[in-house]
Design a protein around this motif. Structure first.
Motif, PDB file in Angstrom:
ATOM      1  N   GLY A  68       0.783  -1.230   0.000  1.00  0.00           N
ATOM      2  CA  GLY A  68       0.000   0.000   0.000  1.00  0.00           C
ATOM      3  C   GLY A  68       0.813   1.276   0.000  1.00  0.00           C
ATOM      4  O   GLY A  68       0.251   2.364   0.144  1.00  0.00           O
ATOM      5  N   CYS A  69       2.120   1.176  -0.185  1.00  0.00           N
ATOM      6  CA  CYS A  69       2.962   2.381  -0.300  1.00  0.00           C
ATOM      7  C   CYS A  69       2.890   2.827  -1.763  1.00  0.00           C
ATOM      8  O   CYS A  69       3.797   2.605  -2.556  1.00  0.00           O
ATOM      9  CB  CYS A  69       4.402   2.081   0.123  1.00  0.00           C
ATOM     10  SG  CYS A  69       4.575   1.689   1.866  1.00  0.00           S
ATOM     11  N   GLU A  70       1.771   3.438  -2.112  1.00  0.00           N
ATOM     12  CA  GLU A  70       1.446   3.660  -3.514  1.00  0.00           C
ATOM     13  C   GLU A  70       2.328   4.672  -4.234  1.00  0.00           C
ATOM     14  O   GLU A  70       2.299   4.731  -5.468  1.00  0.00           O
ATOM     15  CB  GLU A  70      -0.033   4.001  -3.675  1.00  0.00           C
ATOM     16  CG  GLU A  70      -0.492   5.168  -2.860  1.00  0.00           C
ATOM     17  CD  GLU A  70      -2.004   5.301  -2.841  1.00  0.00           C
ATOM     18  OE1 GLU A  70      -2.468   6.453  -2.910  1.00  0.00           O
ATOM     19  OE2 GLU A  70      -2.707   4.285  -2.733  1.00  0.00           O
ATOM     20  N   PHE A  89       5.435  -5.829  -1.495  1.00  0.00           N
ATOM     21  CA  PHE A  89       5.295  -4.596  -2.261  1.00  0.00           C
ATOM     22  C   PHE A  89       3.948  -4.554  -2.985  1.00  0.00           C
ATOM     23  O   PHE A  89       3.823  -3.950  -4.043  1.00  0.00           O
ATOM     24  CB  PHE A  89       6.459  -4.447  -3.252  1.00  0.00           C
ATOM     25  CG  PHE A  89       7.790  -4.294  -2.571  1.00  0.00           C
ATOM     26  CD1 PHE A  89       8.225  -3.056  -2.122  1.00  0.00           C
ATOM     27  CD2 PHE A  89       8.605  -5.395  -2.350  1.00  0.00           C
ATOM     28  CE1 PHE A  89       9.438  -2.917  -1.476  1.00  0.00           C
ATOM     29  CE2 PHE A  89       9.825  -5.267  -1.709  1.00  0.00           C
ATOM     30  CZ  PHE A  89      10.246  -4.024  -1.272  1.00  0.00           C
ATOM     31  N   GLY A  90       2.946  -5.178  -2.402  1.00  0.00           N
ATOM     32  CA  GLY A  90       1.616  -5.172  -2.994  1.00  0.00           C
ATOM     33  C   GLY A  90       1.058  -3.762  -3.081  1.00  0.00           C
ATOM     34  O   GLY A  90       1.264  -2.947  -2.185  1.00  0.00           O
ATOM     35  N   ALA A 115       1.943  -4.028  -8.625  1.00  0.00           N
ATOM     36  CA  ALA A 115       3.028  -3.037  -8.776  1.00  0.00           C
ATOM     37  C   ALA A 115       3.003  -2.651 -10.260  1.00  0.00           C
ATOM     38  O   ALA A 115       3.847  -3.053 -11.052  1.00  0.00           O
ATOM     39  CB  ALA A 115       4.369  -3.625  -8.356  1.00  0.00           C
ATOM     40  N   SER A 116       1.993  -1.888 -10.610  1.00  0.00           N
ATOM     41  CA  SER A 116       1.623  -1.684 -12.013  1.00  0.00           C
ATOM     42  C   SER A 116       2.599  -0.825 -12.813  1.00  0.00           C
ATOM     43  O   SER A 116       2.525  -0.803 -14.034  1.00  0.00           O
ATOM     44  CB  SER A 116       0.211  -1.105 -12.106  1.00  0.00           C
ATOM     45  OG  SER A 116       0.082   0.038 -11.299  1.00  0.00           O
ATOM     46  N   PHE A 135       4.078 -11.862  -9.339  1.00  0.00           N
ATOM     47  CA  PHE A 135       4.082 -10.662 -10.185  1.00  0.00           C
ATOM     48  C   PHE A 135       2.692 -10.402 -10.778  1.00  0.00           C
ATOM     49  O   PHE A 135       2.557  -9.740 -11.804  1.00  0.00           O
ATOM     50  CB  PHE A 135       5.135 -10.803 -11.292  1.00  0.00           C
ATOM     51  CG  PHE A 135       6.529 -10.909 -10.748  1.00  0.00           C
ATOM     52  CD1 PHE A 135       7.229  -9.783 -10.373  1.00  0.00           C
ATOM     53  CD2 PHE A 135       7.125 -12.154 -10.569  1.00  0.00           C
ATOM     54  CE1 PHE A 135       8.508  -9.877  -9.838  1.00  0.00           C
ATOM     55  CE2 PHE A 135       8.406 -12.258 -10.042  1.00  0.00           C
ATOM     56  CZ  PHE A 135       9.092 -11.118  -9.674  1.00  0.00           C
ATOM     57  N   HIS A 136       1.683 -10.878 -10.107  1.00  0.00           N
ATOM     58  CA  HIS A 136       0.278 -10.734 -10.486  1.00  0.00           C
ATOM     59  C   HIS A 136      -0.042  -9.263 -10.751  1.00  0.00           C
ATOM     60  O   HIS A 136       0.252  -8.409  -9.928  1.00  0.00           O
ATOM     61  CB  HIS A 136      -0.526 -11.265  -9.295  1.00  0.00           C
ATOM     62  CG  HIS A 136      -1.945 -11.571  -9.538  1.00  0.00           C
ATOM     63  ND1 HIS A 136      -2.911 -10.623  -9.531  1.00  0.00           N
ATOM     64  CD2 HIS A 136      -2.570 -12.754  -9.754  1.00  0.00           C
ATOM     65  CE1 HIS A 136      -4.092 -11.202  -9.729  1.00  0.00           C
ATOM     66  NE2 HIS A 136      -3.908 -12.498  -9.864  1.00  0.00           N
ATOM     67  N   TYR A 137      -0.615  -8.943 -11.882  1.00  0.00           N
ATOM     68  CA  TYR A 137      -1.019  -7.584 -12.249  1.00  0.00           C
ATOM     69  C   TYR A 137       0.132  -6.573 -12.318  1.00  0.00           C
ATOM     70  O   TYR A 137      -0.072  -5.386 -12.065  1.00  0.00           O
ATOM     71  CB  TYR A 137      -2.108  -7.045 -11.324  1.00  0.00           C
ATOM     72  CG  TYR A 137      -3.497  -7.520 -11.667  1.00  0.00           C
ATOM     73  CD1 TYR A 137      -4.133  -7.103 -12.825  1.00  0.00           C
ATOM     74  CD2 TYR A 137      -4.169  -8.389 -10.831  1.00  0.00           C
ATOM     75  CE1 TYR A 137      -5.407  -7.540 -13.134  1.00  0.00           C
ATOM     76  CE2 TYR A 137      -5.448  -8.842 -11.127  1.00  0.00           C
ATOM     77  CZ  TYR A 137      -6.059  -8.406 -12.284  1.00  0.00           C
ATOM     78  OH  TYR A 137      -7.318  -8.848 -12.588  1.00  0.00           O
TER      79      TYR A 137
END
Length: 186
Positions: A68-70, A89-90, A115-116, A135-137
């Motif tokens: 959530g550290c966007e 790092f979600g 982590a787009s 590494f989803h999304y």
């Protein structure tokens, strides 16, 4: 007034779970070389945090540590860490650069989910295990070279990495899990 910056002194060797959770204005954290462990969700939701360097002496980080550290753009993981925790790092949507130490052997479940902005990652040869959905999304990830000791690509590992155009698999790969590359539409 909200906490915006902190320099942790050398006398501190552990950060306990939830220590800075939700410090939304915390932009800058300096960790001392003496740091041995960082607890679960220690920096969870620190939306303003832009960069973090984990010292070489640090041996462990808890699950969801930077989730959530966007606005986190860069993370450097020292050579003491062997496991990138689950959801570490979600939702770090601004993460562009991650430097992993040569001691990393395991990437936890959904470690980099959403982590787009992550367009590339150099996986060290020391990695033996990548867990489900790691590494989803990661929608900006364009290329991946998997380490030579890796034997399995787990389910959902690169699910919906829509920009992924090239994946180089090592000779040790024996299993590719379900939906591992589903939605890699580039």
């Amino acid at each position: 007034i909200a906490l915006e910056s902190i320099e942790i002194p050398a006398s501190v060797c552990r950060i306990e779970p939830y220590t800075f959770k939700g410090c939304k204005r915390l932009e800058e954290v300096t960790l001392p070389e003496s740091m041995i462990s960082i607890g679960e969700k220690a920096f969870y939701g620190c939306k303003a945090l832009r960069e973090i360097t984990i010292p070489d002496r640090t041996k462990s980080m808890g699950d969801f540590v930077f989730d959530g550290c966007e606005n986190l753009e860069r993370a450097t993981i020292g050579n003491g860490i062997q496991r990138i925790p689950d959801y570490a790092f979600g939702d770090c949507k601004s993460l562009k650069t991650i430097v992993l130490g040569e001691s990393v052997e395991i990437i936890g479940e959904y470690a980099f989910i959403s982590a787009s902005s992550l367009s590339e990652i150099d996986l060290p040869d020391s990695i033996r295990t990548i867990n489900e959905g790691a590494f989803h999304y990661c929608e900006s990830l364009e290329e991946i070279v998997l380490p030579p000791l890796l034997e399995e690509i787990p389910p959902l590992a690169f699910f919906r990495c829509s920009s992924l155009a090239k994946a180089k698999l090592g000779e040790s790969i024996t299993t590719i899990g379900g939906a591992a590359f589903e939605g890699c539409s580039s």
